[in-house]
Design a protein around this motif. Sequence first.
Motif, short mmCIF file in Angstrom:
data_model
loop_
_atom_site.label_atom_id
_atom_site.label_comp_id
_atom_site.label_asym_id
_atom_site.label_seq_id
_atom_site.Cartn_x
_atom_site.Cartn_y
_atom_site.Cartn_z
N PRO A 15 4.45 17.47 0.76
CA PRO A 15 4.62 18.08 -0.56
C PRO A 15 5.76 17.52 -1.41
CG PRO A 15 4.25 19.75 1.10
CD PRO A 15 4.44 18.47 1.84
N HIS A 16 6.83 17.09 -0.76
CA HIS A 16 8.02 16.68 -1.53
C HIS A 16 8.30 15.18 -1.46
CE1 HIS A 16 8.67 20.96 -1.88
NE2 HIS A 16 8.77 21.08 -0.56
N PHE A 17 7.37 14.41 -0.89
CA PHE A 17 7.60 12.98 -0.77
C PHE A 17 7.23 12.28 -2.08
CE2 PHE A 17 7.31 12.24 4.13
CZ PHE A 17 8.25 13.23 4.31
N THR A 73 0.84 -1.20 0.00
CA THR A 73 0.00 0.00 0.00
C THR A 73 0.87 1.25 0.00
OG1 THR A 73 -1.77 -1.11 1.21
CG2 THR A 73 -1.79 1.29 1.23
N ARG A 74 0.55 2.19 -0.88
CA ARG A 74 1.32 3.42 -0.95
C ARG A 74 0.90 4.39 0.15
NH1 ARG A 74 1.01 6.11 -6.64
NH2 ARG A 74 -1.19 6.20 -5.98
N LEU A 75 1.85 5.18 0.61
CA LEU A 75 1.57 6.17 1.63
C LEU A 75 0.45 7.11 1.20
CD1 LEU A 75 2.17 7.79 4.21
CD2 LEU A 75 4.06 8.90 2.99
N VAL A 76 0.47 7.54 -0.05
CA VAL A 76 -0.54 8.50 -0.53
C VAL A 76 -1.94 7.89 -0.55
CG1 VAL A 76 1.09 9.85 -1.90
CG2 VAL A 76 -0.05 7.87 -2.94
N ASP A 77 -2.02 6.56 -0.49
CA ASP A 77 -3.32 5.90 -0.55
C ASP A 77 -3.89 5.52 0.82
OD1 ASP A 77 -3.34 5.98 -3.36
OD2 ASP A 77 -2.18 4.12 -3.48
N ASP A 92 2.20 16.21 16.30
CA ASP A 92 3.08 17.27 16.78
C ASP A 92 4.48 17.16 16.18
OD1 ASP A 92 1.06 18.36 18.35
OD2 ASP A 92 1.62 17.18 20.11
N PHE A 93 4.84 15.97 15.67
CA PHE A 93 6.16 15.78 15.06
C PHE A 93 6.20 16.27 13.61
CE2 PHE A 93 6.48 12.89 18.60
CZ PHE A 93 7.82 12.85 18.92
N LEU A 94 5.05 16.42 12.98
CA LEU A 94 5.01 16.73 11.55
C LEU A 94 5.80 17.97 11.15
CD1 LEU A 94 1.31 15.77 10.67
CD2 LEU A 94 3.40 14.62 9.91
N PRO A 95 5.74 19.07 11.87
CA PRO A 95 6.51 20.25 11.45
C PRO A 95 8.02 20.01 11.38
CG PRO A 95 4.84 20.88 13.07
CD PRO A 95 4.88 19.38 13.04
N LEU A 96 8.49 18.94 12.02
CA LEU A 96 9.92 18.66 12.03
C LEU A 96 10.41 18.02 10.74
CD1 LEU A 96 10.31 17.23 15.67
CD2 LEU A 96 10.72 19.57 14.88
N PHE A 97 9.48 17.47 9.92
CA PHE A 97 9.94 16.80 8.69
C PHE A 97 8.95 16.85 7.54
CE2 PHE A 97 7.61 13.52 11.00
CZ PHE A 97 6.92 12.84 10.01
N GLN A 98 7.72 17.30 7.76
CA GLN A 98 6.65 17.21 6.76
C GLN A 98 7.00 17.90 5.45
OE1 GLN A 98 2.94 18.80 8.15
NE2 GLN A 98 1.74 17.93 6.46
N ASN A 99 7.69 19.02 5.50
CA ASN A 99 8.01 19.77 4.29
C ASN A 99 9.43 19.54 3.81
OD1 ASN A 99 5.46 21.21 3.96
ND2 ASN A 99 6.00 22.25 5.86
N GLY A 100 10.09 18.53 4.38
CA GLY A 100 11.44 18.21 3.95
C GLY A 100 11.47 17.51 2.60
N LEU A 124 8.52 0.61 6.90
CA LEU A 124 8.86 -0.39 7.91
C LEU A 124 10.34 -0.75 7.89
CD1 LEU A 124 5.81 -2.82 7.60
CD2 LEU A 124 6.44 -1.55 9.66
N THR A 125 10.95 -0.71 6.71
CA THR A 125 12.33 -1.17 6.55
C THR A 125 13.35 -0.03 6.47
OG1 THR A 125 12.02 -1.28 4.15
CG2 THR A 125 11.64 -3.31 5.41
N HIS A 126 12.94 1.19 6.76
CA HIS A 126 13.84 2.34 6.73
C HIS A 126 14.44 2.54 5.33
CE1 HIS A 126 13.69 2.57 11.14
NE2 HIS A 126 13.88 1.27 11.15
N THR A 127 13.66 2.24 4.32
CA THR A 127 14.14 2.42 2.95
C THR A 127 13.26 3.40 2.17
OG1 THR A 127 12.86 0.51 2.15
CG2 THR A 127 15.14 0.10 2.85
N SER A 128 12.48 4.22 2.88
CA SER A 128 11.55 5.13 2.20
C SER A 128 12.26 6.30 1.54
CB SER A 128 10.53 5.68 3.20
OG SER A 128 11.16 6.50 4.17
N GLY A 129 13.41 6.69 2.09
CA GLY A 129 14.12 7.84 1.55
C GLY A 129 13.60 9.18 2.03
N ILE A 130 12.62 9.19 2.95
CA ILE A 130 12.10 10.47 3.43
C ILE A 130 13.08 11.10 4.43
CG2 ILE A 130 9.74 9.62 3.13
CD1 ILE A 130 9.50 9.57 6.22
#
Length: 344
Positions: free
Chosen positions: A90-92, A79-83, A137-145, A102-108
Amino acid sequence: MLDRLDISIEKFLEDRNFSGAVVVKSDDEVLKTASGFANRAEERFNDVDTRFGIASGCKVFTAIAITQLVEKDVLSFKTRLVDCLDISFPHFHDEITIHHLLTHTSGIPDYFDEDVMEDFEDLWKQTPMYHLKSLKDFLPLFQNGRMVANPGESFRYNNAGYIVLGLIIEQQTGMSFQDYIKEHIFPLADMQESGYFSMDCLPKNTAIGYIDEKDGSWRTNTYSVPIMGGSDGGAYVTAPDMIKLWEALVGFRLLDENHTTMLLTPHVRVKVGVNYGYGVWLNSGNNSIVKYHVMGYDPGVSFHSAYYPMTGVKVAIPSNRSSGAIDVMKVIEDQLELLDNQVK
């Protein structure tokens, strides 16, 4: 066998000034011991049933929760994150899947960038730790990265990815992440003493984390980690409860056999002899898996726990200091190997 191990461990803990608890279980034999202070100011000692923070050691809870949803056909690992999550990144990359997270291979991007910050505590200079009470509350730390790698390209340990997994669990179940774990994992494993607790309201018999300074002074980790644990880490468990977690997992009480195998399958190579499954590290040797383990490190927290499939031995070592658990783990493994060779 464990009675002979007990002697060497007690001596090691005393020599190294270890602060924490140790439980080793082999069949019906159990070694239990504890040392150090749960509260240094009041000189209250740790005991075997003291609750300890385990930092990233509880990423396995998140992985189990996601796999439970896969087992129920709510999600799939493809399943894709966007789904499956109605939050904008915005940049994922659109092709990021649950498997990648789950496997730390998302690249985010992660919210703790080791290339920019050397110390985890530096995070809270910009974002006070007491503001981080929910996963959102964690989203502002990485959401727009921006992406640091393409999905599936490489293993990059990533806490933000597990925050995202927790948010997926919340959206798909309508429950807070912490409540889901408390209702769907802890009871199945009979983990009656474990939970997610706010650091300003810890229950009785919970160890305070301590940071030892180079000059011999110390301070608590109250202002050094998020106030509430979540899907990337921060639960409090007892050592006996962690043993129960392994027993429930390999006994197929948390997942059926097929999905347990999926969780414990080597999905990505980390380095020679070390792979990562879903929320679990796997060490291999002689073309077989010799150790499943989880670990966690935060300021004032060190934690290691493992299951050795060839012998059935299970180990849990939580500590309320920033280091020490891995040293105890190594001694236990060396002694168990020595005792096993003597039996042979």
